[in-house]
Design a protein around this motif. Structure first.
Motif, PDB file in Angstrom:
ATOM      1  N   GLU A   1      34.296  55.433 -68.350  1.00 17.47           N
ATOM      2  CA  GLU A   1      32.937  55.100 -68.772  1.00 17.47           C
ATOM      3  C   GLU A   1      32.065  54.672 -67.593  1.00 17.47           C
ATOM      4  N   LEU A   2      32.682  54.142 -66.535  1.00 12.48           N
ATOM      5  CA  LEU A   2      31.927  53.663 -65.377  1.00 12.48           C
ATOM      6  C   LEU A   2      31.980  54.643 -64.210  1.00 12.48           C
TER       7      LEU A   2
ATOM      8  N   ASP B   1      30.659  57.645 -63.937  1.00 16.95           N
ATOM      9  CA  ASP B   1      29.335  58.212 -63.651  1.00 16.95           C
ATOM     10  C   ASP B   1      28.462  57.206 -62.913  1.00 16.95           C
TER      11      ASP B   1
END
Length: 471
Positions: free
Chosen positions: A223-224, A226
């Motif tokens: 989720e982090l 990007d």
């Protein structure tokens, strides 16, 4: 008390999950409580219906006045041992045949029973106690004594005690579960947000002298990833921009130092001893040339500074590119003839209306002039400079090629940077040019929403410009 927007992300997640767990637990408790209460109602209805069936069996055998008087004893004996039950029996004249001392039935339910074909469970309160009951009307064997009304009820205090205890236990459980969920949510949020703290720590280490720091994409959750990739790209852009700024500052200092040193040296020498008027005139003329060079350099730098914030096209009009090129050929004719260089113009167009584009004529003339001046500077004596114009779909291609020393490929990507020279040996011996010409060309072409590229191969250097024919 801080507002929600001022709370930390960990506190927000903890509050969210705690509130969500409370809502879920309370909803589940309400559902279980409603189900238990409904179960008690069905249980009471079943028990009371059974007693009514017993009364119906006895009443349907009534065939005389004596049987009516015996109903009280028979039904009273049938309810022996059921202390939580209360019963009331009315004859066809609404006279009481049997009535329990425990509770008095509401008259409205007794009256409704004679008009309803089906008995309905009802509840009421009397003297602080709660009851649930049924009322039915039965026929007798001898219709002269019909109908007989039977009302039976049960005390539901034990049900209410259970529900009160259940709700108390539920609230206690929800309170404990909320505390436990809050602790677990805080722990989970802290652990889950740990990669963000690591990213913050790495970002805090980035300084002007450490712009090469990068975030590890493999060490963060998907989720982090990007976000980390975007931050790395930002750091790369900052490093590149800072490097360009550093190089520009160094080049600027170098470019300004030479003429200023020349001016200072020449002035100090001229002041070291008395000279005649002609000597002072020659010194001032030489100084004027240096001042003119400095003025041009400063003007070019101001132009590029404005272009960085978006070049403003002051006068947008139809520009005949062929006419502008021919005017520039005439301007450079003397220099070209001196070095026996010829301009070879080729035009590919589908009509005779001319090669017209929308733009700022003076800016486009300056861009083409810089390229032609650059081509003349590096073209060998007696060679030709080729200019090729071709109309394409919605754009015009201008290609200017000159023979000369091949520019190495690794220099081409930086050839439009300020003060950048692919090879200092290519600088003309007379000192012309400040290294800003091609940077100005690119700024003008970008301001016209166009594109310029450079290529150099087999001792032939070409600049290709694509300009939209409508702005």
């Amino acid at each position: 008390m801080p507002s929600l927007s001022q709370l930390s992300l960990t506190a927000r997640l903890t509050l969210f999950f705690t509130s969500l767990s409370c809502v879920v637990l309370l909803s589940l408790g309400w559902l279980i409580g409603a189900s238990i209460d409904e179960h008690f109602k069905e249980q009471d209805h079943h028990a009371l219906s059974g007693k009514l069936e017993l009364a119906q069996h006895i009443i349907e055998r009534v065939n005389s006045e004596q049987d009516v008087r015996n109903l009280a004893d028979q039904l009273g004996d049938a309810l022996v041992g059921h202390h939580d039950l209360a019963i009331t029996i009315l004859d066809n004249q609404n006279k009481v045949i049997l009535a329990s001392d425990v509770v008095e039935f509401p008259a409205q339910y007794l009256q409704q029973a004679r008009t309803q074909s089906r008995s309905t469970l009802f509840s009421w309160e009397a003297k602080g106690d709660h009851y649930r009951g049924l009322v039915s009307v039965f026929n007798t064997k001898d219709q002269r004594y019909a109908p007989i009304t039977v009302a039976i009820a049960t005390d539901i205090a034990h049900h209410q005690e259970f529900m009160a205890s259940f709700r108390k236990t539920l609230w206690l459980f929800v309170f404990v579960a909320a505390l436990l969920t809050g602790v677990l949510a805080w722990f989970a949020a802290s652990r889950g947000l740990r990669p963000l703290r690591i990213m913050r720590e790495r970002a805090a280490k980035v300084t002007a002298s450490k712009l090469n720091q990068r975030l590890s994409i493999e060490a963060v959750p998907p989720e982090l990833a990007d976000l980390a990739h975007s931050l790395n790209q930002m750091l790369a852009r900052l490093e590149e921009a800072f490097q360009r700024l550093s190089d520009f500052s160094s080049d600027l200092a170098h470019e300004l130092r030479t003429p200023i040193s020349n001016l200072m040296t020449q002035t100090q020498v001229s002041l070291s001893q008395a000279r005649d008027a002609q000597s002072y005139r020659e010194i001032l003329e030489s100084n004027a040339e240096e001042y003119s060079r400095l003025a041009r350099m400063i003007a070019d730098m101001l132009f590029l500074a404005k272009a960085e914030n978006g070049l403003s096209l002051v006068n947008v009009e139809q520009v005949d590119v062929v006419r502008e090129l021919k005017d520039l050929f005439e301007f450079y004719e003397a220099l070209a003839d001196e070095r026996k260089i010829h301009f070879d113009l080729q035009i590919d167009q589908s009509n005779d209306a001319g090669v017209l584009i929308q733009g700022d004529r003076l800016m486009l003339r300056r861009a083409l002039s810089n390229i032609l001046s650059n081509a003349l500077r590096y073209t060998p004596e007696g060679a030709n400079i080729g200019i090729h114009l071709q109309q394409q779909s919605a754009c015009l291609e201008i290609k200017i090629c000159n023979p000369g020393t091949t520019i190495p490929a690794h220099h081409l990507s930086r050839i439009f940077e300020r003060f950048y020279r692919a090879d200092h040996a290519r600088q003309h011996a007379d000192g012309e040019g400040s290294g800003l010409g091609l940077a100005i060309v690119k700024a003008i072409i970008d301001g016209h929403r166009g594109q310029i590229t450079a290529s150099s191969d087999n001792q032939l250097t070409c600049f290709t410009i694509h300009l939209p024919q409508s702005n």
